[in-house]
Design a protein around this motif. Structure first.
Motif, PDB file in Angstrom:
ATOM      1  N   GLN A   1      38.635 -11.027  27.897  1.00 52.21           N
ATOM      2  CA  GLN A   1      37.891  -9.773  27.757  1.00 52.21           C
ATOM      3  C   GLN A   1      37.912  -9.255  26.320  1.00 52.21           C
ATOM      4  O   GLN A   1      36.969  -8.590  25.871  1.00 52.21           O
ATOM      5  N   SER A   2      38.954  -9.538  25.596  1.00 55.94           N
ATOM      6  CA  SER A   2      39.124  -8.981  24.248  1.00 55.94           C
ATOM      7  C   SER A   2      38.583  -9.891  23.164  1.00 55.94           C
ATOM      8  O   SER A   2      38.808  -9.624  21.976  1.00 55.94           O
ATOM      9  N   GLU A   3      37.860 -10.974  23.519  1.00 55.50           N
ATOM     10  CA  GLU A   3      37.397 -11.916  22.510  1.00 55.50           C
ATOM     11  C   GLU A   3      35.935 -12.296  22.737  1.00 55.50           C
ATOM     12  O   GLU A   3      35.378 -12.074  23.819  1.00 55.50           O
TER      13      GLU A   3
ATOM     14  N   SER B   1      38.425 -11.752  17.849  1.00 59.71           N
ATOM     15  CA  SER B   1      38.910 -10.613  18.636  1.00 59.71           C
ATOM     16  C   SER B   1      38.004  -9.414  18.391  1.00 59.71           C
ATOM     17  O   SER B   1      37.649  -9.101  17.246  1.00 59.71           O
TER      18      SER B   1
ATOM     19  N   LEU C   1      38.882  -6.385  19.540  1.00 55.59           N
ATOM     20  CA  LEU C   1      39.707  -5.182  19.624  1.00 55.59           C
ATOM     21  C   LEU C   1      39.617  -4.382  18.328  1.00 55.59           C
ATOM     22  O   LEU C   1      39.339  -4.923  17.252  1.00 55.59           O
TER      23      LEU C   1
ATOM     24  N   ARG D   1      36.058  -2.329  14.282  1.00 55.05           N
ATOM     25  CA  ARG D   1      36.004  -3.413  15.254  1.00 55.05           C
ATOM     26  C   ARG D   1      34.749  -4.239  15.013  1.00 55.05           C
ATOM     27  O   ARG D   1      33.764  -3.745  14.447  1.00 55.05           O
TER      28      ARG D   1
END
Length: 297
Positions: free
Chosen positions: A36-38, A71, A73, A101
């Motif tokens: 989910q974070s990439e 990423s 994030l 981000r």
């Protein structure tokens, strides 16, 4: 079974095993599970082909390669300190912190090499430019406005890199010792000026109140004199009326009564051991008593 049959059976099984292994590898190469974070940047023959989002994704095995794993994030750049000169030629040190981000990894990968270094350099230049437009007092008092201007300028500068600047903060504004001493002297002078102004305003208010009190006292004195004058006028009118109705005896009665009151006041005075009476004092008492009894002089 003969040896040839055994060798043939083993050869067939090896081929099946290798085929199964190949199929498994192809499936593994064709399926990409992205956290989910990439986000994954996929290249085909060395060129950008697609960007894989979170979840299960399918690619062409051996042709497509997930070359970059980015990423998404929010990140924080290390706190940076840079010198800047204000509009009124004061050297200040600005401590800044930037959060960002990556929104479009393909731009970040192929348009910029060192993202953190590029953003830090951009922020430093923008901070110096914005500080140069403001006086020191404006930098100290309008920090929120300054932060907003810096963030907007940074967002515009890094837009081509697929980056979103989520927050820009000015942590501290430091001055050299000479500037601090000058500001302290200015502050003390301002405090002294305010104290003098307050004292002058207090004295002015005191004078105004005293003048108002004197005016009020004068008004009350004038009012009392007017009332006294009205009373004396009324008494004179009564006496004149009595004289007109009763003749001269009323006037003589008033004169005798005043003489008696004067002698009485003289006798009641403090520290008077000896009282000197006028020669006609006895006659004045007698005249007053006769008039009180209704007799004529």
């Amino acid at each position: 079974m003969t040896e040839d049959q055994i060798l043939g059976l083993i050869t067939q099984n090896i081929v099946l095993v290798l085929g199964a292994i190949f199929i498994v590898v192809v499936i593994l190469k064709g399926i990409k599970i992205v956290p989910q974070s990439e986000k994954y940047v996929v290249e085909r023959f060395g060129r950008l082909h697609s960007v894989l989002g979170p979840g299960i994704n399918f690619i062409v095995p051996f042709l497509d390669v997930a070359r970059h794993k980015i990423s998404i994030l929010e990140r924080q750049l290390p706190n940076a300190t840079q010198d800047a000169i204000t509009k009124d030629n004061v050297l200040v040190q600005i401590d800044t912190s930037v959060f960002y981000r990556i929104l479009e990894p393909e731009k970040t990968v192929y348009r910029i090499r060192d993202v953190d270094g590029a953003i830090a350099t951009t922020v430093a230049g923008i901070v110096r430019a914005e500080i140069g437009k403001m006086d020191l007092d404006e930098v100290q008092s309008n920090r929120a406005q300054l932060i907003g201007q810096i963030q907007h300028s940074v967002e515009t500068a890094v837009d081509d890199w697929g980056i979103e600047v989520t927050r820009a903060e000015i942590l501290d504004v430091n001055l050299d010792q000479a500037t601090r001493d000058a500001m302290l002297q200015q502050l003390n002078a301002e405090r002294a000026r305010r104290a003098q102004v307050t004292e002058a305003e207090g004295m002015k208010r005191s004078v105004e109140l005293q003048a108002d009190a004197e005016l009020y006292a004068a008004e009350q004195t004038a009012k009392a004199r007017r009332i006294q004058a009205d009373a004396e006028a009324y008494a004179t009118q009564v006496v004149a009326k009595a004289i007109a109705e009763n003749g001269i005896e009323a006037a003589q009665y008033q004169v005798a009564l005043k003489q008696v009151e004067s002698l009485n006041a003289l006798g009641n005075g403090s520290g008077k051991q000896t009282i000197v009476l006028p020669a006609n004092a006895i006659e004045a008492f007698g005249d007053a008593f006769k008039m009180l009894k209704g007799g004529k002089l």
